[in-house]
Design a protein around this motif. Structure first.
Motif, short mmCIF file in Angstrom:
data_model
loop_
_atom_site.label_atom_id
_atom_site.label_comp_id
_atom_site.label_asym_id
_atom_site.label_seq_id
_atom_site.Cartn_x
_atom_site.Cartn_y
_atom_site.Cartn_z
N VAL A 226 15.42 60.87 45.02
CA VAL A 226 15.45 60.30 43.84
C VAL A 226 16.85 59.70 43.50
N THR A 227 16.80 58.09 43.45
CA THR A 227 17.92 57.43 43.25
C THR A 227 18.20 57.53 42.01
N ASN A 228 19.51 56.71 41.72
CA ASN A 228 19.95 56.30 40.35
C ASN A 228 19.16 55.44 39.76
N LYS A 229 18.57 54.54 40.27
CA LYS A 229 17.61 53.58 39.67
C LYS A 229 16.41 54.05 39.30
N MET A 230 15.83 55.16 39.83
CA MET A 230 14.70 55.96 39.35
C MET A 230 14.91 56.80 38.09
N GLN A 231 16.10 57.32 38.28
CA GLN A 231 16.67 58.02 36.95
C GLN A 231 16.88 57.10 35.84
N LYS A 232 17.35 55.94 36.14
CA LYS A 232 17.65 55.08 34.89
C LYS A 232 16.27 54.62 34.27
N LYS A 233 15.50 54.48 35.10
CA LYS A 233 14.12 53.85 34.78
C LYS A 233 13.50 54.61 33.80
N TYR A 234 13.91 55.93 33.68
CA TYR A 234 13.19 56.99 32.79
C TYR A 234 14.33 57.63 31.72
#
Ligand code: AMP
Length: 327
Positions: A226-234
């Motif tokens: 789970v990348t920072n990008k995925m966390q940022k998305k939500y």
């Protein structure tokens, strides 16, 4: 020395000190917070004239219903204090830079024994939660110690969370008897479990991504990054993302599952879980540790992720070749 003997020693130290500071580990979980708050409340009502503190610098938002009430004290305040560190196997995970300044240190833990950093070290690896140890300490000293609902609720949450809601092998008759003592304090289980289970829609959506993206190794290790990008998305914190580890816990033949969660500082938190097969030694190889079926670790790049997954696959391959009866 017998465990009972050490528990007696611990109680004697508690009685002897006027100031007691309870510390815990970084990234506090249900058992860590539950045993901290449970012990703090038991001591506060049992010894109203003593100064009893729980001090940690990190917290867990989802456990805020447990009355965290942390305080901070300057280092000089530790010098005449008894410091009790709960639920923490190794000193570099203690979430308090001043714990060493305590006059004496007591370690109370249930993780695999790796480091004796206390003057008294009480480790009961047979207990599935540190909260069980605290409840036992209370139970056998009812003539001296008192409990209230706040303490009982915190300890119950500690036991419920570290046993996967009373599902894991560590749940013995003794553990259920200790939990029953806590239930006597009129706990609202529906509310407790609502606090533990309910999640917000964003985290459900991220879970959708976890289900879409996880991979499997040849022998069935499931893993997801789970990348920072995925966390940022939500708009989800690394803590909440890490809570999704058990999304992958019920797949046949996949006895090990791992979530890699990129942190804000780019390091990668690893949460490894398993059934039947031990993974703590695997975690040791990657700056981590914990229990046979639940360990944490840290890696720094994609190469280490690959290596860890490969190692996990080998662990599972060996296990499947030598054991029977797993699912
Ligand atoms: P976690 O995946 O963070 O819930 O960790 C699972 C278990 O392993 C917990 O009991 C933690 O206290 C322990 N643990 C996690 N990370 C580490 C680490 N880096 N070193 C030692 N123990 C750890």
């Amino acid at each position: 020395m017998e465990n009972k003997e050490i528990r007696k020693q611990i109680l004697n130290k508690i009685i002897a000190y006027e100031k007691i500071i309870i510390c815990r580990h970084v990234r506090p979980d249900g058992d860590c917070m539950g045993s901290t708050i449970g012990l703090r409340e038991i001591l506060r009502i049992s010894f109203p004239d003593k100064k009893i503190y729980s001090i940690g610098y990190q917290t867990a938002e989802y456990l805020s219903f447990l009355s965290l009430e942390d305080e901070k004290l300057p280092e000089e305040e530790y010098k005449d204090a008894l410091v009790i560190v709960v639920d923490t196997a190794n000193s570099d995970r203690i979430d308090n830079p001043y714990y060493k300044s305590g006059k004496e240190i007591i370690k109370i833990d249930h993780h695999i024994r790796v480091e004796d950093f206390g003057t008294i070290n009480y480790v009961d690896e047979d207990m599935p939660a540190t909260a069980c140890i605290i409840t036992e300490l209370y139970e056998e000293n009812r003539d001296i110690l008192q409990m209230n609902q706040k303490a009982a609720q915190a300890l119950y949450v500690g036991i419920a969370t570290d046993t996967g809601r009373f599902r894991y092998r560590g749940v013995s008759a003794k553990v259920l008897r200790l939990s029953a003592i806590l239930l006597d304090y009129d706990l609202d289980l529906e509310k407790i479990y609502a606090n533990l289970y309910l999640k917000d829609i964003a985290s459900l959506k991220l879970q959708g991504d976890v289900f879409r993206k996880f991979k499997s190794t040849p022998n069935g290790v499931l893993y997801v990054y789970v990348t920072n990008k995925m966390q940022k998305k939500y708009n989800i914190s690394p803590e909440d993302a890490a809570a999704l580890v058990n999304s992958l816990d019920s797949v046949k033949d996949s006895l090990i599952w791992i979530i890699f969660v990129e942190q804000k500082d780019k390091t990668i938190r690893v949460r490894i879980r398993s059934r039947f097969v031990a993974i703590d030694k695997l975690a040791n190889k990657y700056r981590g540790g914990g229990h046979a079926n639940a360990s944490g670790a840290v890696v720094y790049n994609g190469r280490e992720i690959k290596q860890l997954v490969k190692d996990a696959d080998e662990v599972l391959e060996k296990f499947k070749a030598s054991e029977e009866g797993w699912l």
